[in-house]
Design a protein around this motif. Sequence first.
Motif, PDB file in Angstrom:
ATOM      1  N   LEU A 146       0.815  -1.208   0.000  1.00 51.33           N
ATOM      2  CA  LEU A 146       0.000   0.000   0.000  1.00 51.33           C
ATOM      3  C   LEU A 146       0.852   1.263   0.000  1.00 51.33           C
ATOM      4  CD1 LEU A 146      -2.823  -1.027   2.506  1.00 51.33           C
ATOM      5  CD2 LEU A 146      -3.003  -0.835   0.023  1.00 51.33           C
ATOM      6  N   ASP A 147       2.075   1.169   0.480  1.00 47.09           N
ATOM      7  CA  ASP A 147       2.987   2.318   0.499  1.00 47.09           C
ATOM      8  C   ASP A 147       3.919   2.367  -0.704  1.00 47.09           C
ATOM      9  OD1 ASP A 147       1.990   3.189   2.952  1.00 47.09           O
ATOM     10  OD2 ASP A 147       3.465   2.040   4.107  1.00 47.09           O
ATOM     11  N   LEU A 187      -7.038  -2.392   5.302  1.00 53.04           N
ATOM     12  CA  LEU A 187      -5.872  -1.531   5.493  1.00 53.04           C
ATOM     13  C   LEU A 187      -5.897  -0.336   4.544  1.00 53.04           C
ATOM     14  CD1 LEU A 187      -3.103  -4.275   5.883  1.00 53.04           C
ATOM     15  CD2 LEU A 187      -3.893  -2.691   7.661  1.00 53.04           C
ATOM     16  N   LYS A 188      -6.319  -0.570   3.318  1.00 57.64           N
ATOM     17  CA  LYS A 188      -6.434   0.521   2.351  1.00 57.64           C
ATOM     18  C   LYS A 188      -7.479   1.531   2.814  1.00 57.64           C
ATOM     19  CE  LYS A 188      -7.915   1.418  -2.408  1.00 57.64           C
ATOM     20  NZ  LYS A 188      -8.483   0.843  -3.634  1.00 57.64           N
ATOM     21  N   GLU A 189      -8.604   1.033   3.315  1.00 58.30           N
ATOM     22  CA  GLU A 189      -9.662   1.923   3.806  1.00 58.30           C
ATOM     23  C   GLU A 189      -9.174   2.725   5.008  1.00 58.30           C
ATOM     24  OE1 GLU A 189     -14.197   1.557   5.607  1.00 58.30           O
ATOM     25  OE2 GLU A 189     -13.416  -0.033   4.311  1.00 58.30           O
ATOM     26  N   GLN A 190      -8.426   2.077   5.886  1.00 58.97           N
ATOM     27  CA  GLN A 190      -7.906   2.772   7.065  1.00 58.97           C
ATOM     28  C   GLN A 190      -6.949   3.891   6.678  1.00 58.97           C
ATOM     29  OE1 GLN A 190      -6.176  -0.236   9.628  1.00 58.97           O
ATOM     30  NE2 GLN A 190      -8.082  -1.441   9.635  1.00 58.97           N
ATOM     31  N   LYS A 191      -6.158   3.665   5.632  1.00 57.96           N
ATOM     32  CA  LYS A 191      -5.210   4.680   5.186  1.00 57.96           C
ATOM     33  C   LYS A 191      -5.887   5.787   4.385  1.00 57.96           C
ATOM     34  CE  LYS A 191      -1.095   3.485   3.768  1.00 57.96           C
ATOM     35  NZ  LYS A 191      -0.224   3.978   4.846  1.00 57.96           N
ATOM     36  N   GLY A 192      -7.100   5.510   3.890  1.00 59.54           N
ATOM     37  CA  GLY A 192      -7.835   6.500   3.119  1.00 59.54           C
ATOM     38  C   GLY A 192      -7.184   6.834   1.795  1.00 59.54           C
ATOM     39  N   ILE A 193      -6.649   5.818   1.112  1.00 56.14           N
ATOM     40  CA  ILE A 193      -5.949   6.036  -0.148  1.00 56.14           C
ATOM     41  C   ILE A 193      -6.741   5.455  -1.314  1.00 56.14           C
ATOM     42  CG2 ILE A 193      -3.656   6.176   0.875  1.00 56.14           C
ATOM     43  CD1 ILE A 193      -3.237   3.245   0.196  1.00 56.14           C
TER      44      ILE A 193
END
Length: 338
Positions: A146-147, A187-193
């Motif tokens: 994700l990063d 995890l993607k939703e938590q990062k808001g990306i």
Amino acid sequence: MSINTIIYPYHWDVIGTDTISLSPPDKKYLLYRKKWEENPTNKTVSEFPLHLDIEVSGRCNLMCTHCTRHSRRTKIGDMSISVFKRIIDEGIEYGLPSITPHWLGESFLHPQLVEMIYYAKKKGIIDIRINTNCSLLDEETSKRILDSGLDTIICSVDAVTKETYNRIKIGSDYDQVHKNINQIIDLKEQKGIKNPTIIVQMIDMKQNHDELTSFIDYWRVRVNKVRVATYQSPDGSPNDANRARNAPDIFFPCSHLWQRLVVAWDGTVYSCIGDNACRSPIGDIHHNSLHELWHGEKMSYLRSQHKKLEISDIETCSHCDLNKIPNSVKLYEKDLKQ
């Protein structure tokens, strides 16, 4: 109930959680996609391929029953990161917009995969997408992916029930794969990306065809897109029971010859991702640059023969399923649950 479906030559996508972005599209990306569509039609050979499929690993941890890699005739291994960087550096010199660090193997077996994606994105590759069976997508790897700058991850699942999945995806774990996919979604939703776009894919074939509508219905509320791909016979066998339904036995000039090249893990270069058996290399990057091979004698001959619709003497093309489009594509809209 209607669904938003996009038809491509070799697959079709059902739009899931994707929404229309309010931000203007990237101009470089739009230009790249414009050339992707127009170059094959106009038979325009660009200065460099618009896309490279770079096989960072030829290994795989599964033995899926339908996999085209079963026909592979070459040894397998991992690409060194120095070779990968050399490929990217040459591509960037000519404005390469897009890569897939994947071909016949499972890319997440490469210990430096995420570093490779970081490098390509930092160098300026616009569009990076990857295919995976998701069996190795643990929490730490998901966070790093994700990063990394990855634009799209395509999760090959191929079934909605555990029974069918276990028959097809030999060596995998249904529960673990579902956990991994749901985890990266969370995890993607938590990062808001926005990226990577998450696509869950099913290859439509005899073993799983009855689950197709349930598969779409299950995943389209969870991921950005659900993809239904046309089955490819590993050797192009006309007697293959799974071969694309209603696929006409006609030939058209293959668009790949004006769009992309494939670099296998050992540096061997192929004209098309459809050469699953690795029958017909056009060269290798240890003796020629990709630019030279793209404009070389072998690619010129292939393009010439395709334009004349004469492929009987081209072993790879005569076996290939990629040049056959089904006469009709059923959208299954009426069968989807509310």
